[in-house]
Design a protein around this motif. Sequence first.
Motif, PDB file in Angstrom:
ATOM      1  N   ASN A 189       0.839  -1.199   0.000  1.00 37.37           N
ATOM      2  CA  ASN A 189       0.000   0.000   0.000  1.00 37.37           C
ATOM      3  C   ASN A 189       0.874   1.249   0.000  1.00 37.37           C
ATOM      4  OD1 ASN A 189       0.804   0.684   2.723  1.00 37.37           O
ATOM      5  ND2 ASN A 189      -0.662  -0.808   3.485  1.00 37.37           N
ATOM      6  N   ALA A 190       0.225   2.377  -0.192  1.00 33.12           N
ATOM      7  CA  ALA A 190       0.879   3.676   0.013  1.00 33.12           C
ATOM      8  C   ALA A 190       0.421   4.160   1.383  1.00 33.12           C
ATOM      9  CB  ALA A 190       0.435   4.655  -1.059  1.00 33.12           C
ATOM     10  N   ALA A 191       1.328   4.765   2.119  1.00 33.48           N
ATOM     11  CA  ALA A 191       0.968   5.182   3.480  1.00 33.48           C
ATOM     12  C   ALA A 191       1.682   6.462   3.857  1.00 33.48           C
ATOM     13  CB  ALA A 191       1.327   4.066   4.471  1.00 33.48           C
ATOM     14  N   GLY A 192       1.120   7.124   4.855  1.00 30.45           N
ATOM     15  CA  GLY A 192       1.769   8.294   5.427  1.00 30.45           C
ATOM     16  C   GLY A 192       2.626   7.851   6.607  1.00 30.45           C
ATOM     17  N   SER A 193       3.762   8.516   6.793  1.00 33.79           N
ATOM     18  CA  SER A 193       4.650   8.158   7.902  1.00 33.79           C
ATOM     19  C   SER A 193       4.263   8.928   9.158  1.00 33.79           C
ATOM     20  CB  SER A 193       6.096   8.506   7.526  1.00 33.79           C
ATOM     21  OG  SER A 193       6.929   8.341   8.658  1.00 33.79           O
ATOM     22  N   SER A 236     -11.109  11.212   3.147  1.00 37.62           N
ATOM     23  CA  SER A 236     -10.400  12.440   3.529  1.00 37.62           C
ATOM     24  C   SER A 236      -9.145  12.025   4.288  1.00 37.62           C
ATOM     25  CB  SER A 236     -11.284  13.328   4.406  1.00 37.62           C
ATOM     26  OG  SER A 236     -11.707  12.620   5.552  1.00 37.62           O
ATOM     27  N   PHE A 237      -8.134  12.860   4.204  1.00 34.95           N
ATOM     28  CA  PHE A 237      -6.912  12.587   4.953  1.00 34.95           C
ATOM     29  C   PHE A 237      -7.141  12.942   6.432  1.00 34.95           C
ATOM     30  CE2 PHE A 237      -5.254  12.613   0.668  1.00 34.95           C
ATOM     31  CZ  PHE A 237      -4.293  11.625   0.706  1.00 34.95           C
ATOM     32  N   GLU A 238      -6.167  12.597   7.261  1.00 33.20           N
ATOM     33  CA  GLU A 238      -6.294  12.803   8.693  1.00 33.20           C
ATOM     34  C   GLU A 238      -6.037  14.268   9.052  1.00 33.20           C
ATOM     35  OE1 GLU A 238      -4.005  10.626   7.267  1.00 33.20           O
ATOM     36  OE2 GLU A 238      -5.562   9.098   7.217  1.00 33.20           O
ATOM     37  N   THR A 239      -6.499  14.636  10.228  1.00 28.91           N
ATOM     38  CA  THR A 239      -6.131  15.949  10.775  1.00 28.91           C
ATOM     39  C   THR A 239      -4.821  15.784  11.558  1.00 28.91           C
ATOM     40  OG1 THR A 239      -7.263  15.549  12.869  1.00 28.91           O
ATOM     41  CG2 THR A 239      -8.578  16.548  11.090  1.00 28.91           C
ATOM     42  N   ALA A 264       2.671   4.099  10.681  1.00 30.99           N
ATOM     43  CA  ALA A 264       2.241   4.494   9.336  1.00 30.99           C
ATOM     44  C   ALA A 264       0.720   4.509   9.311  1.00 30.99           C
ATOM     45  CB  ALA A 264       2.787   3.530   8.288  1.00 30.99           C
ATOM     46  N   VAL A 265       0.172   5.344   8.435  1.00 28.44           N
ATOM     47  CA  VAL A 265      -1.284   5.502   8.365  1.00 28.44           C
ATOM     48  C   VAL A 265      -1.743   5.346   6.919  1.00 28.44           C
ATOM     49  CG1 VAL A 265      -1.028   8.036   8.218  1.00 28.44           C
ATOM     50  CG2 VAL A 265      -3.199   7.082   8.912  1.00 28.44           C
ATOM     51  N   GLY A 266      -2.869   4.647   6.746  1.00 32.15           N
ATOM     52  CA  GLY A 266      -3.373   4.458   5.389  1.00 32.15           C
ATOM     53  C   GLY A 266      -4.838   4.068   5.379  1.00 32.15           C
ATOM     54  N   MET A 267      -5.361   3.899   4.154  1.00 32.28           N
ATOM     55  CA  MET A 267      -6.801   3.714   3.962  1.00 32.28           C
ATOM     56  C   MET A 267      -7.151   2.336   3.399  1.00 32.28           C
ATOM     57  SD  MET A 267      -7.660   7.379   2.208  1.00 32.28           S
ATOM     58  CE  MET A 267      -6.855   8.907   2.757  1.00 32.28           C
ATOM     59  N   SER A 268      -6.236   1.373   3.537  1.00 32.11           N
ATOM     60  CA  SER A 268      -6.521   0.058   2.932  1.00 32.11           C
ATOM     61  C   SER A 268      -5.907  -1.049   3.776  1.00 32.11           C
ATOM     62  CB  SER A 268      -5.938   0.004   1.510  1.00 32.11           C
ATOM     63  OG  SER A 268      -4.526   0.012   1.553  1.00 32.11           O
ATOM     64  N   ILE A 281       6.086   4.543   1.826  1.00 32.43           N
ATOM     65  CA  ILE A 281       5.806   5.831   2.465  1.00 32.43           C
ATOM     66  C   ILE A 281       5.828   6.934   1.403  1.00 32.43           C
ATOM     67  CG2 ILE A 281       6.628   7.497   4.184  1.00 32.43           C
ATOM     68  CD1 ILE A 281       5.487   4.827   5.348  1.00 32.43           C
ATOM     69  N   THR A 282       4.689   7.605   1.275  1.00 36.55           N
ATOM     70  CA  THR A 282       4.582   8.638   0.226  1.00 36.55           C
ATOM     71  C   THR A 282       4.628  10.056   0.801  1.00 36.55           C
ATOM     72  OG1 THR A 282       2.180   8.508   0.370  1.00 36.55           O
ATOM     73  CG2 THR A 282       3.236   7.162  -1.322  1.00 36.55           C
ATOM     74  N   ASN A 283       4.460  10.166   2.122  1.00 31.36           N
ATOM     75  CA  ASN A 283       4.393  11.505   2.734  1.00 31.36           C
ATOM     76  C   ASN A 283       4.521  11.375   4.239  1.00 31.36           C
ATOM     77  OD1 ASN A 283       1.480  10.326   2.196  1.00 31.36           O
ATOM     78  ND2 ASN A 283       1.329  11.611   4.031  1.00 31.36           N
ATOM     79  N   LEU A 284       4.785  12.493   4.874  1.00 29.33           N
ATOM     80  CA  LEU A 284       4.690  12.525   6.339  1.00 29.33           C
ATOM     81  C   LEU A 284       3.224  12.761   6.685  1.00 29.33           C
ATOM     82  CD1 LEU A 284       7.824  14.712   7.197  1.00 29.33           C
ATOM     83  CD2 LEU A 284       7.605  12.228   7.415  1.00 29.33           C
ATOM     84  N   SER A 293       0.982  18.320   4.514  1.00 30.80           N
ATOM     85  CA  SER A 293      -0.432  18.365   4.167  1.00 30.80           C
ATOM     86  C   SER A 293      -0.660  17.385   3.021  1.00 30.80           C
ATOM     87  CB  SER A 293      -0.808  19.796   3.755  1.00 30.80           C
ATOM     88  OG  SER A 293      -2.163  19.839   3.414  1.00 30.80           O
ATOM     89  N   PRO A 294      -0.867  16.093   3.355  1.00 29.48           N
ATOM     90  CA  PRO A 294      -0.913  15.062   2.320  1.00 29.48           C
ATOM     91  C   PRO A 294      -2.036  15.262   1.314  1.00 29.48           C
ATOM     92  CG  PRO A 294      -1.048  14.097   4.532  1.00 29.48           C
ATOM     93  CD  PRO A 294      -1.050  15.569   4.703  1.00 29.48           C
ATOM     94  N   SER A 295      -1.784  14.819   0.081  1.00 34.80           N
ATOM     95  CA  SER A 295      -2.808  14.883  -0.972  1.00 34.80           C
ATOM     96  C   SER A 295      -2.678  13.631  -1.836  1.00 34.80           C
ATOM     97  CB  SER A 295      -2.588  16.117  -1.848  1.00 34.80           C
ATOM     98  OG  SER A 295      -1.391  15.949  -2.594  1.00 34.80           O
ATOM     99  N   GLU A 342       0.202  13.865  -4.290  1.00 30.19           N
ATOM    100  CA  GLU A 342       1.501  13.590  -3.667  1.00 30.19           C
ATOM    101  C   GLU A 342       1.675  12.079  -3.494  1.00 30.19           C
ATOM    102  OE1 GLU A 342       1.779  14.723   0.464  1.00 30.19           O
ATOM    103  OE2 GLU A 342       3.892  15.224   0.257  1.00 30.19           O
ATOM    104  N   THR A 343       0.608  11.413  -3.073  1.00 35.14           N
ATOM    105  CA  THR A 343       0.672   9.961  -2.881  1.00 35.14           C
ATOM    106  C   THR A 343       1.099   9.289  -4.180  1.00 35.14           C
ATOM    107  OG1 THR A 343      -1.057  10.044  -1.215  1.00 35.14           O
ATOM    108  CG2 THR A 343      -0.714   7.929  -2.265  1.00 35.14           C
ATOM    109  N   LYS A 344       0.494   9.742  -5.303  1.00 33.23           N
ATOM    110  CA  LYS A 344       0.802   9.108  -6.588  1.00 33.23           C
ATOM    111  C   LYS A 344       2.229   9.408  -7.011  1.00 33.23           C
ATOM    112  CE  LYS A 344      -2.850  10.719  -8.752  1.00 33.23           C
ATOM    113  NZ  LYS A 344      -3.757  11.027  -9.855  1.00 33.23           N
TER     114      LYS A 344
HETATM  115  N1  HPA Z   1      -3.003   9.109   5.188  1.00 34.95           N
HETATM  116  C1  HPA Z   1      -3.825   8.126   4.763  1.00 34.95           C
HETATM  117  N2  HPA Z   1      -3.589   7.399   3.674  1.00 34.95           N
HETATM  118  C2  HPA Z   1      -2.469   7.658   2.988  1.00 34.95           C
HETATM  119  C3  HPA Z   1      -1.576   8.673   3.364  1.00 34.95           C
HETATM  120  C4  HPA Z   1      -1.859   9.445   4.535  1.00 34.95           C
HETATM  121  O1  HPA Z   1      -1.106  10.348   4.941  1.00 34.95           O
HETATM  122  N3  HPA Z   1      -0.582   8.681   2.453  1.00 34.95           N
HETATM  123  C5  HPA Z   1      -0.845   7.692   1.567  1.00 34.95           C
HETATM  124  N4  HPA Z   1      -2.002   7.073   1.876  1.00 34.95           N
END
Ligand code: HPA
Length: 283
Positions: free
Chosen positions: A107-111, A183-186, A200-204, A225-228, A236-238, A241-243
């Motif tokens: 998966n792609a995830a935020g760190s 939506s991304f996290e606050t 790490a945080v993600g949606m799958s 890891i695609t972003n902090l 501010s993840p988007s 940016e993930t892609k």
């Molecule tokens: N949050 C949730 N899902 C994600 C993130 C994130 O920061 N980055 C990639 N997938």
Amino acid sequence: MIRAVDILRERLGTLRPETAIILGSSLGPVAEAVAAPVRIPYRDLPGFPVPKISGHSGEVFAGHLSEKPILVLRGRGHPYEKGDAAVMRPVIEALKVFGVTRLILTNAAGSLKPDMRPGSIMLITDHINFSGMNPLIGEEGDKGFVPMTRAYDAALAEDFRQAAKAEKVKLHEGVYVWFSGPSFETPAEIRMAQSWGAHAVGMSTVPEVILARRFGLAVAGLSVITNLGAGIEGASPSHDETKSEGQKAVGDMVKLLLRFCTLTPSPREAGRGKGPAAERREG
Ligand code: HPA
């Protein structure tokens, strides 16, 4: 009724991989590493969710990685698309019936750790389900009471550590927390997840792990890891940016998976003591 598993059997002939990999956002190029693939679009497989979001396509690549039979699934359905936590159930059940015994989820995830930067890869050692959903809600009888104590297979994790060492890829390890999205996290949610011990945080992935354990598959998980996480160093993840950032780790992910396949014998081979993983399991 024609089932997905019948179509897989018909199209793949004698090819019967026991290992399947599900690719996360932007990890599509991993599928291109499959030698001489038979390609089957999800739309040809009843029950397989056809992805509707950018960065995901829906196609099975069946062939070989490092000369080992493999099924690579490019694209997944996400619970946030229609609110269905069990959206991947038909896929995972079909894999089980087809004869897959090991499922590698990516998966792609935020760190959640400032020192685990975009472009890193994290081996998932455990997870937190913060979505409020569970794909086994409504499961018949007692089948839903799936133990999750050792959800991630220790032998597969060890194979990935060895593969990373051999390929000189830095492999982080940690706990993945599932937020439903989309939506991304606050920043406050990210601070909460950090304080809970997540990395790490993600949606799958988490619902797929639960389903895979329900069907008795051995599971490994890898996050790119695609972003902090939101708020860390002002992040501010988007989705864009993930892609784009996901591409940075694709090369390492391909190396890791190719090497993993050389290390990991099928359970049938393991019984005959082929390869280092087999020896470890026996010893
Ligand atoms: N949050 C949730 N899902 C994600 C993130 C994130 O920061 N980055 C990639 N997938």
